[in-house]
Design an enzyme around this catalytic site. Sequence first.
Site, mmCIF file in Angstrom:
data_model
loop_
_atom_site.group_PDB
_atom_site.id
_atom_site.type_symbol
_atom_site.label_atom_id
_atom_site.label_comp_id
_atom_site.label_asym_id
_atom_site.label_seq_id
_atom_site.Cartn_x
_atom_site.Cartn_y
_atom_site.Cartn_z
ATOM 1 N N LYS A 1 0.615 -1.327 0.054
ATOM 2 C CA LYS A 1 0.010 -0.102 0.018
ATOM 3 C C LYS A 1 0.721 1.153 0.106
ATOM 4 O O LYS A 1 0.513 2.116 -0.701
ATOM 5 C CB LYS A 1 -0.683 -0.001 1.379
ATOM 6 C CG LYS A 1 -2.078 -1.180 1.094
ATOM 7 C CD LYS A 1 -3.054 -0.884 2.331
ATOM 8 C CE LYS A 1 -4.160 -1.939 2.116
ATOM 9 N NZ LYS A 1 -5.236 -1.612 3.163
ATOM 10 N N ASP B 1 -10.169 2.544 2.778
ATOM 11 C CA ASP B 1 -10.290 1.875 3.931
ATOM 12 C C ASP B 1 -11.073 2.598 4.936
ATOM 13 O O ASP B 1 -11.968 2.160 5.692
ATOM 14 C CB ASP B 1 -8.953 1.457 4.570
ATOM 15 C CG ASP B 1 -8.213 0.295 3.851
ATOM 16 O OD1 ASP B 1 -9.031 -0.536 3.417
ATOM 17 O OD2 ASP B 1 -7.038 0.126 3.941
HETATM 18 N N1 LIG Z 1 -11.770 -5.418 8.016
HETATM 19 C C1 LIG Z 1 -11.024 -4.809 7.246
HETATM 20 O O1 LIG Z 1 -11.468 -4.269 6.061
HETATM 21 C C2 LIG Z 1 -9.413 -4.698 7.372
HETATM 22 C C3 LIG Z 1 -8.640 -3.691 6.901
HETATM 23 C C4 LIG Z 1 -7.219 -3.744 6.976
HETATM 24 C C5 LIG Z 1 -6.797 -4.675 7.983
HETATM 25 N N2 LIG Z 1 -7.506 -5.429 8.655
HETATM 26 C C6 LIG Z 1 -7.046 -6.136 9.642
HETATM 27 O O2 LIG Z 1 -6.480 -5.388 11.002
HETATM 28 C C7 LIG Z 1 -5.317 -6.152 11.470
HETATM 29 C C8 LIG Z 1 -4.224 -5.167 11.351
HETATM 30 O O3 LIG Z 1 -3.769 -4.891 9.971
HETATM 31 P P1 LIG Z 1 -2.543 -3.981 9.871
HETATM 32 O O4 LIG Z 1 -2.345 -3.851 8.480
HETATM 33 O O5 LIG Z 1 -2.855 -2.453 10.536
HETATM 34 O O6 LIG Z 1 -1.078 -4.503 10.518
HETATM 35 P P2 LIG Z 1 0.193 -3.908 11.001
HETATM 36 O O7 LIG Z 1 0.411 -2.749 10.089
HETATM 37 O O8 LIG Z 1 0.957 -5.060 10.982
HETATM 38 O O9 LIG Z 1 -0.176 -3.354 12.524
HETATM 39 C C9 LIG Z 1 -0.495 -4.473 13.515
HETATM 40 C C10 LIG Z 1 -0.828 -3.881 14.744
HETATM 41 O O10 LIG Z 1 -0.935 -4.719 15.985
HETATM 42 C C11 LIG Z 1 -0.339 -4.574 16.739
HETATM 43 N N3 LIG Z 1 0.352 -6.006 17.264
HETATM 44 C C12 LIG Z 1 0.723 -7.118 16.553
HETATM 45 N N4 LIG Z 1 0.923 -8.097 17.531
HETATM 46 C C13 LIG Z 1 0.677 -7.869 18.542
HETATM 47 C C14 LIG Z 1 1.026 -8.213 20.079
HETATM 48 N N5 LIG Z 1 1.368 -9.514 20.320
HETATM 49 N N6 LIG Z 1 0.828 -7.372 21.021
HETATM 50 C C15 LIG Z 1 -0.046 -6.180 20.940
HETATM 51 N N7 LIG Z 1 -0.013 -5.657 19.958
HETATM 52 C C16 LIG Z 1 0.249 -6.321 18.748
HETATM 53 C C17 LIG Z 1 0.878 -3.999 16.426
HETATM 54 O O11 LIG Z 1 1.568 -3.263 17.406
HETATM 55 P P3 LIG Z 1 3.102 -2.857 17.273
HETATM 56 O O12 LIG Z 1 3.066 -1.338 16.456
HETATM 57 O O13 LIG Z 1 3.566 -2.794 18.622
HETATM 58 O O14 LIG Z 1 3.848 -3.971 16.385
HETATM 59 C C18 LIG Z 1 0.210 -2.704 15.193
HETATM 60 O O15 LIG Z 1 -0.257 -1.857 15.966
HETATM 61 C C19 LIG Z 1 -5.350 -7.304 10.643
HETATM 62 O O16 LIG Z 1 -5.922 -8.529 11.355
HETATM 63 C C20 LIG Z 1 -6.124 -7.125 9.521
HETATM 64 O O17 LIG Z 1 -6.445 -8.416 8.813
HETATM 65 C C21 LIG Z 1 -8.914 -5.379 8.561
#
Ligand SMILES: NC(=O)c1ccc[n+]([C@@H]2O[C@H](COP(=O)([O-])OP(=O)(O)OC[C@H]3O[C@@H](n4cnc5c(N)ncnc54)[C@H](OP(=O)(O)O)[C@@H]3O)[C@@H](O)[C@H]2O)c1
Length: 279
Positions: free
Chosen positions: A65, A101
């Site tokens: 992205k 989004d």
């Molecule tokens: N419904 C939808 O349309 C939609 C759209 C986009 C994404 N999503 C979902 O949203 C989620 C996040 O996506 P993303 O693209 O934002 O991912 P990302 O950029 O990798 O961000 C992950 C987030 O989760 C936190 N995290 C991960 N493991 C953790 C742990 N063990 N303990 C505490 N915090 C933790 C990270 O914290 P740190 O910064 O500390 O690593 C960060 O804030 C995914 O499950 C994805 O499938 C859904």
Amino acid sequence: MIKACVIGWPISHSRSPLIHGYWLKKYGIDGSYSRHPVEPTSLAGFIGGLDGAGFAGCNVTIPHKEAVFNLVERADETTERLGAVNTVYLRHGKVLGTNTDGEGFINSLRQHAPSLRLAGSRAMVLGAGGASLAVVNAILEQGAEGVVVANRTREKAQQLRNRFGLRVVPIEWHEIPDRLASCSLLVNTTSLGMTGQPELDIDLSQLSQDTIVTDIVYTPLRTKLLEQAAVRGNIVVEGLGMLLHQAVRGFSLWFGVTPVVTEELHDLIARDIDPDFSP
Ligand SMILES: NC(=O)c1ccc[n+]([C@@H]2O[C@H](COP(=O)([O-])OP(=O)(O)OC[C@H]3O[C@@H](n4cnc5c(N)ncnc54)[C@H](OP(=O)(O)O)[C@@H]3O)[C@@H](O)[C@H]2O)c1
């Protein structure tokens, strides 16, 4: 025949072909929507070659992205603010980018929690990753007074404040329970609670009954956070709605019809995620 696709690396998990395929059939459009695994080293070539390959555009997912934002010729104001593109479309030979989004998130809330008023309210967002960026920006664009952001890595919550301004208030993870009482909306944007990831475990005892709780994780369809909030009597909104609503504008830009997120579409994707799903 009009062609569009989704690109990512990997891409096999994407449900976008199922969503757009449903609409193509429903509206009787002579079009196709395919998925393409594109390695980071091939990305610029793929985006530059969309026109030549006969594509009207594409969706972009992890991890491309941000890179695609730097490859498109122009992006709208919201997308400029996010620095990330999830939808590419061609106009007069130019490759344009946008990000849907945030509107997907807001339109899902509008559909499933119509009583929510974000203007002048306070929200709490858990997580400060890529998806959080779009969610926090969308809540601010709705006129929220403040967005409290808790993230494991505090520095990333601070970066959101640097990007969006003083209405973003970073807090420590352990402060979540005490801050909950004043929030009209609680959103999980972390990957915690997703199938295969650790659970999101927070103390909801101070959560007001009026707070709307949503999770953008959609595998499982109903996360533990949503289950716990629903048991307390809160209105909960599942993450699948955001996925469906974010797809609307791309379809409209490529195929010229603004599609409707129907219950039939919801149930189709829900069954793909969980074969035991029943409406
Ligand atoms: N419904 C939808 O349309 C939609 C759209 C986009 C994404 N999503 C979902 O949203 C989620 C996040 O996506 P993303 O693209 O934002 O991912 P990302 O950029 O990798 O961000 C992950 C987030 O989760 C936190 N995290 C991960 N493991 C953790 C742990 N063990 N303990 C505490 N915090 C933790 C990270 O914290 P740190 O910064 O500390 O690593 C960060 O804030 C995914 O499950 C994805 O499938 C859904």
